[in-house]
Design a protein around this motif. Structure first.
Motif, PDB file in Angstrom:
ATOM      1  N   ASN A 126     -37.684 -38.034  32.578  1.00 11.42           N
ATOM      2  CA  ASN A 126     -37.176 -38.612  31.341  1.00 11.42           C
ATOM      3  C   ASN A 126     -37.732 -40.026  31.118  1.00 11.42           C
ATOM      4  O   ASN A 126     -37.858 -40.463  29.976  1.00 11.42           O
ATOM      5  CB  ASN A 126     -35.642 -38.652  31.426  1.00 11.42           C
ATOM      6  CG  ASN A 126     -35.010 -38.949  30.099  1.00 11.42           C
ATOM      7  OD1 ASN A 126     -34.946 -40.101  29.686  1.00 11.42           O
ATOM      8  ND2 ASN A 126     -34.567 -37.919  29.403  1.00 11.42           N
ATOM      9  N   ARG A 230     -41.869 -26.521  29.402  1.00 13.99           N
ATOM     10  CA  ARG A 230     -41.401 -27.461  30.424  1.00 13.99           C
ATOM     11  C   ARG A 230     -41.869 -27.027  31.815  1.00 13.99           C
ATOM     12  O   ARG A 230     -42.187 -25.862  32.048  1.00 13.99           O
ATOM     13  CB  ARG A 230     -39.858 -27.506  30.451  1.00 13.99           C
ATOM     14  CG  ARG A 230     -39.211 -28.056  29.201  1.00 13.99           C
ATOM     15  CD  ARG A 230     -39.463 -29.544  29.013  1.00 13.99           C
ATOM     16  NE  ARG A 230     -38.764 -30.055  27.842  1.00 13.99           N
ATOM     17  CZ  ARG A 230     -39.248 -30.001  26.595  1.00 13.99           C
ATOM     18  NH1 ARG A 230     -40.435 -29.461  26.351  1.00 13.99           N
ATOM     19  NH2 ARG A 230     -38.546 -30.497  25.594  1.00 13.99           N
ATOM     20  N   ASP A 294     -36.520 -33.850  21.457  1.00 12.09           N
ATOM     21  CA  ASP A 294     -37.301 -32.957  22.318  1.00 12.09           C
ATOM     22  C   ASP A 294     -38.796 -33.131  22.070  1.00 12.09           C
ATOM     23  O   ASP A 294     -39.221 -33.332  20.931  1.00 12.09           O
ATOM     24  CB  ASP A 294     -36.958 -31.488  22.027  1.00 12.09           C
ATOM     25  CG  ASP A 294     -35.769 -31.000  22.831  1.00 12.09           C
ATOM     26  OD1 ASP A 294     -35.237 -31.781  23.640  1.00 12.09           O
ATOM     27  OD2 ASP A 294     -35.379 -29.836  22.645  1.00 12.09           O
TER      28      ASP A 294
END
Ligand code: NAD
Ligand code: UD1
Length: 337
Positions: A126, A230, A294
């Motif tokens: 992140n 991902r 996102d």
């Protein structure tokens, strides 16, 4: 080694506890049970045959930490404890800074006082924000966009300053990509409270019939099938990465930041198909608007972990899905995290 695992009763910490115990380390789990449950102790004993030592404590309680570190003669700390939900961090930022940043400072103060100067820290991909190039290596600029990510980056920076101030410190910050899967026993896994935010637990709850359908957030991304991509990594591979990091700390002082990912991206639709194959259940879904914040694709360059830690992820997507299913469809999914 004698290791203290803050947040050791949680999803990643409990899997790391299994791997580390089986590798011959003695682990103490220090956790305030804010997102886990006491039943974990018995499940860990069933898996490893060794009853884990558990201390019910908060990382903001410096006195209790000091006492625990001294009492158990901890040589290193793996610092998993913290809050981890991006959306929630926007609503209650102070709680995130208090748990994640203040908690880490409290822990580091206790460690300094008792002379324990080795830490593996749970950071997150992140901190990279929206990827500017792929795969994402550790030289990729950081670009946090939410309080959760900021707490991770701030703690990394505190750790960096500490290592610069005193060469005795040994610190590895591990930036996890997307941990999924469960221990093969089906006894421990990820069981979030309430409606899951993340893809894999959501899919699992649709497959068990607990939730009606999955919303696929966007199918117009510039990816192979239009859905988000991902780097999903099996939690047991991730756990083994911690064992490698502990081994590295035995030999090396200083500060390192290292990605833990597979280097392989899978799309949301690929995840649904893989889960259907592993579970034999249908996972109904519908296409919904993109989720704000996102990115289209995010996956790691895992080369540094291979070079520095001698670690690579080994488990397949099929194993990630099969173990998640075993956990959710069995006894494990009805209890603790
Ligand atoms: P988790 O919530 O399952 O585990 C965290 C544990 O820490 C829980 O058992 C909780 O009770 C405990 N805890 C929280 N605040 C505490 C406090 N103040 N004092 C003592 N214990 C406390 O989460 P997880 O998925 O196992 O994540 C572990 C770490 O990895 C976290 O720091 C998280 O930010 C980081 N991380 C997780 C992911 C992920 O997708 N799961 C991805 C990147 C990074
Ligand atoms: C999320 C967090 C990230 C955290 C990571 C770890 C956000 C914005 N980011 O990232 O900080 O480090 O989890 O687990 O919350 N998806 C659906 N339907 C769903 C859920 C997810 O289509 O119900 C899609 C998402 O749009 C994304 C992919 O599945 O493309 C993965 O989502 P998720 O599991 O939430 O992980 P991240 O978005 O990578």
């Amino acid at each position: 080694m004698d290791l203290l695992l803050t947040g050791g009763m949680g999803y990643i910490g409990s899997h790391a506890a299994v791997v580390l115990t089986q590798a011959g380390h003695r682990v103490v789990l220090y956790d305030n049970l804010s997102n886990s449950a006491q039943v974990m102790v018995e499940r860990l004993e069933r898996i490893t045959g060794v009853p884990p030592l558990f201390v019910d404590g908060d990382v903001r309680d410096t006195d209790r930490l000091r006492h625990t570190l001294r009492h158990h003669a901890s040589e290193a700390v793996i610092h998993f404890a913290g809050l981890k939900v991006v959306g929630e961090s926007l609503d209650i930022p102070l709680d995130y800074y208090a748990n994640n940043v203040q908690g880490s400072i409290s822990l580091l103060q206790a460690m300094r006082e008792v002379g324990t100067r080795a830490m593996v820290f749970s950071s997150s991909a992140n901190v990279y924000g929206e990827p500017r190039y792929l795969p994402v290596d550790e030289a990729h600029p950081t670009g946090v966009t939410n309080p959760y990510g900021r707490t991770k980056l701030q703690v990394e920076e505190i750790l960096h300053d500490l290592a610069r101030s005193d060469p005795a410190w040994r610190i590895v910050c591990l930036r996890y990509f997307n941990p999924v899967g469960a221990h093969e026993s089906g006894l421990i896994g990820e069981n979030p409270q309430g409606i899951p935010n993340n893809l894999m637990p959501y899919i699992a709850q649709v497959a068990t019939g607990k939730l009606a359908e999955l919303r696929v957030f966007g199918n117009d991304y510039p990816t192979l099938d239009g859905t988000g991509v991902r780097d999903f990594i099996h939690v047991m591979d991730l756990a083994e990465g911690h064992a490698s990091a502990v081994g590295y700390l035995r030999e090396h002082a200083g500060w390192q930041v290292i990605n833990l990912g597979t280097g392989q991206g899978y799309s949301v639709l690929e995840m649904i198909r893989a889960f259907e194959a592993a579970s034999g259940r249908r996972v109904p879904y519908r296409i919904a608007p993109r989720r704000p914040g996102d990115s289209a694709s995010c996956y790691a360059n895992p080369e540094k972990a291979r070079r520095v830690l001698n670690w690579t992820a080994r488990r397949t997507l099929a194993q990630m899905c099969a173990t998640t299913w075993a956990f959710h469809s069995g006894a494990g999914g009805k209890g603790a995290a």
